[in-house]
Design a protein around this motif. Structure first.
Motif, PDB file in Angstrom:
ATOM      1  N   ASN A 161      45.893  47.961  51.189  1.00 45.15           N
ATOM      2  CA  ASN A 161      45.256  48.575  49.875  1.00 45.15           C
ATOM      3  C   ASN A 161      43.933  49.054  50.015  1.00 45.15           C
ATOM      4  OD1 ASN A 161      47.437  47.935  48.274  1.00 45.15           O
ATOM      5  ND2 ASN A 161      46.853  45.739  47.844  1.00 45.15           N
ATOM      6  N   TYR A 187      36.361  39.656  40.112  1.00 43.47           N
ATOM      7  CA  TYR A 187      37.351  40.222  40.741  1.00 43.47           C
ATOM      8  C   TYR A 187      37.596  41.596  40.004  1.00 43.47           C
ATOM      9  CZ  TYR A 187      37.956  35.288  41.632  1.00 43.47           C
ATOM     10  OH  TYR A 187      37.516  33.778  41.778  1.00 43.47           O
ATOM     11  N   ASN A 190      38.647  44.994  41.815  1.00 44.93           N
ATOM     12  CA  ASN A 190      40.042  45.796  41.943  1.00 44.93           C
ATOM     13  C   ASN A 190      39.979  46.774  40.877  1.00 44.93           C
ATOM     14  OD1 ASN A 190      41.685  44.100  44.056  1.00 44.93           O
ATOM     15  ND2 ASN A 190      40.848  42.348  42.743  1.00 44.93           N
ATOM     16  N   TYR A 194      40.932  50.876  41.423  1.00 45.31           N
ATOM     17  CA  TYR A 194      41.854  51.179  40.645  1.00 45.31           C
ATOM     18  C   TYR A 194      41.887  52.449  39.497  1.00 45.31           C
ATOM     19  CZ  TYR A 194      46.969  50.160  39.419  1.00 45.31           C
ATOM     20  OH  TYR A 194      48.355  50.381  39.153  1.00 45.31           O
ATOM     21  N   GLN A 234      40.828  36.208  36.703  1.00 41.20           N
ATOM     22  CA  GLN A 234      41.940  37.016  37.515  1.00 41.20           C
ATOM     23  C   GLN A 234      43.211  37.487  36.675  1.00 41.20           C
ATOM     24  OE1 GLN A 234      42.315  37.943  40.719  1.00 41.20           O
ATOM     25  NE2 GLN A 234      44.332  38.465  40.826  1.00 41.20           N
ATOM     26  N   ASN A 238      44.004  41.552  36.086  1.00 40.38           N
ATOM     27  CA  ASN A 238      45.541  41.703  36.309  1.00 40.38           C
ATOM     28  C   ASN A 238      46.117  42.523  35.043  1.00 40.38           C
ATOM     29  OD1 ASN A 238      48.241  39.782  37.825  1.00 40.38           O
ATOM     30  ND2 ASN A 238      48.221  41.886  36.876  1.00 40.38           N
ATOM     31  N   TYR A 264      49.630  48.730  44.686  1.00 44.17           N
ATOM     32  CA  TYR A 264      48.455  48.161  44.346  1.00 44.17           C
ATOM     33  C   TYR A 264      48.529  46.979  43.190  1.00 44.17           C
ATOM     34  CZ  TYR A 264      43.443  47.208  44.322  1.00 44.17           C
ATOM     35  OH  TYR A 264      42.080  46.888  44.415  1.00 44.17           O
ATOM     36  N   THR A 267      50.709  43.909  44.250  1.00 42.23           N
ATOM     37  CA  THR A 267      49.913  42.963  45.085  1.00 42.23           C
ATOM     38  C   THR A 267      49.111  42.003  44.151  1.00 42.23           C
ATOM     39  OG1 THR A 267      49.567  44.491  46.873  1.00 42.23           O
ATOM     40  CG2 THR A 267      48.038  42.556  46.833  1.00 42.23           C
ATOM     41  N   ILE A 268      48.356  42.528  43.079  1.00 38.81           N
ATOM     42  CA  ILE A 268      47.718  41.770  42.338  1.00 38.81           C
ATOM     43  C   ILE A 268      48.279  40.823  41.240  1.00 38.81           C
ATOM     44  CG2 ILE A 268      45.885  41.751  40.309  1.00 38.81           C
ATOM     45  CD1 ILE A 268      44.776  42.819  43.181  1.00 38.81           C
ATOM     46  N   GLN A 269      49.587  41.293  40.883  1.00 37.51           N
ATOM     47  CA  GLN A 269      50.750  40.686  39.945  1.00 37.51           C
ATOM     48  C   GLN A 269      51.091  39.459  41.015  1.00 37.51           C
ATOM     49  OE1 GLN A 269      51.230  41.554  37.099  1.00 37.51           O
ATOM     50  NE2 GLN A 269      53.026  39.908  36.579  1.00 37.51           N
ATOM     51  N   SER A 272      48.099  36.961  41.468  1.00 37.48           N
ATOM     52  CA  SER A 272      48.039  35.936  40.171  1.00 37.48           C
ATOM     53  C   SER A 272      49.057  34.872  40.008  1.00 37.48           C
ATOM     54  CB  SER A 272      47.995  36.899  39.002  1.00 37.48           C
ATOM     55  OG  SER A 272      47.034  37.738  38.914  1.00 37.48           O
TER      56      SER A 272
END
Length: 340
Positions: A161, A187, A190, A194, A234, A238, A264, A267-269, A272
């Protein structure tokens, strides 16, 4: 006008911020170094003022009430006068040779009639105690030594990423895409990366190991235990990323851009979900269910895509077997990427 504005969000950073600032000073008059003291309670403010006095016109000290990392990034952007904008955290630093190469390129790019929107480069995990330094690079994915658009990129791997460490954005682009990070939230790096992605038209990749990302302090925000204690932050990040993806859904001008946005976000999902699984309380399980329900509500197509993947199915389900499979994959990823 300066070529590059570099913001250093700093909170109680007295023990390591000098190393960060010193690594950036060789940029000379081409850069402005914005040391944003975010309501620190130690000597951070004094150190920032000291460097401003010693390097006038290069270092600027910005003092504000504590607003968190995101508000420090916002403050840097509000005060930036450079054509391009970079964030370097106060415990990180940059490689000198790569820094010089990047500045030389940005000075040439600034002469182009059509402006450059983003410059990408590699970053290195400077993990404390690790003999092998993991380098995140984009060879074979982003075209090298040429300007490109989203239509010309390749396929990103799970470990590749584009993070805050690897991007330099055009300052005005950030200002015109209604970019703003939430206060008192970790965080948000991100979101920083994004949010602007759908607005990028002209990009460039330099295959140099520029950013040195220190990792290993027990109080560091990416320490796993710290992340679990801040799980609500986080989740907030998200959800903002879900909203960002959904906002542009149906209007992405490039299929590859949409694929990467989805990549991307997935990945974050998963991050979390795994953290909530590790917390493993009734409240955490409820928050995990609510997060997946939020994704389904905002973007049914993204929800369906994630649920088709092995890890997506496991991370959204319950039961001991799902937990074992997901944690096993997570441990492998930790060792492979060198994260946490």
């Amino acid at each position: 006008m300066k070529i590059l504005s570099i913001a250093i969000p700093s909170y109680n950073s007295q023990d390591y911020m000098r190393n960060c600032i010193e690594s950036l000073l060789p940029g000379g008059e081409d850069v402005e170094i914005l040391v944003v003291n975010d309501g620190s309670k130690d000597n951070t403010a004094a150190i920032a003022d000291e460097y401003e006095a010693k390097y006038p016109g290069i270092v600027r000290a910005i003092h504000q009430e504590n607003g968190g990392h995101g508000e420090a990034v916002n403050a840097g952007l509000r005060n930036a006068t450079g054509m391009f904008y970079k964030v370097v955290d106060s415990d990180d630093w940059v490689d000198l040779d790569a820094y010089r190469d990047i500045l030389d390129f940005l000075k040439e790019a600034a002469k182009e009639e059509e402006p450059l929107d983003a410059l990408f480069s590699n970053y290195v995990y400077e993990k404390q105690g690790a003999k092998h330094k993991k380098v995140i690079e984009y060879r074979g994915i982003l075209p090298q030594d040429q300007y490109f658009s989203w239509n010309e990129i390749g396929t990103f791997k799970a470990s590749q990423n584009i993070l805050m460490h690897s991007v330099i954005y055009r300052t005005e682009l950030l200002r015109t895409c209604d970019f703003m990070l939430p206060k008192h939230t970790f965080y948000v790096d991100n979101i920083f990366v994004y949010w602007p992605l759908p607005y990028l038209k002209k990009m460039y990749y330099m295959d140099v190991d520029f950013y040195r990302y220190f990792i290993g302090r027990e109080d560091q925000s990416v320490n796993e235990k710290v992340m679990m204690s801040r799980i609500d932050q986080q989740i907030r990040v998200n959800k903002i990323m879900i909203d960002t993806y959904a906002k542009h859904e149906g209007s992405y001008y490039s299929e590859k851009l949409e694929d990467y946005m989805l990549h991307y976000l997935s990945t974050i999902q998963l991050v979390s979900s795994v953290l909530l699984m590790k917390i493993n309380t009734p409240e955490a399980n409820q928050k995990r269910d609510e997060l997946w329900a939020y994704l389904k509500e905002k973007s049914p197509s993204a929800y369906s895509s994630f649920k088709k993947s092995f890890l997506g199915r496991r991370a959204s389900a319950h039961g001991k077997l799902n937990y074992s499979f997901t944690m096993g994959g997570y441990k492998i990823a930790q060792k492979w990427i060198g994260f946490n």
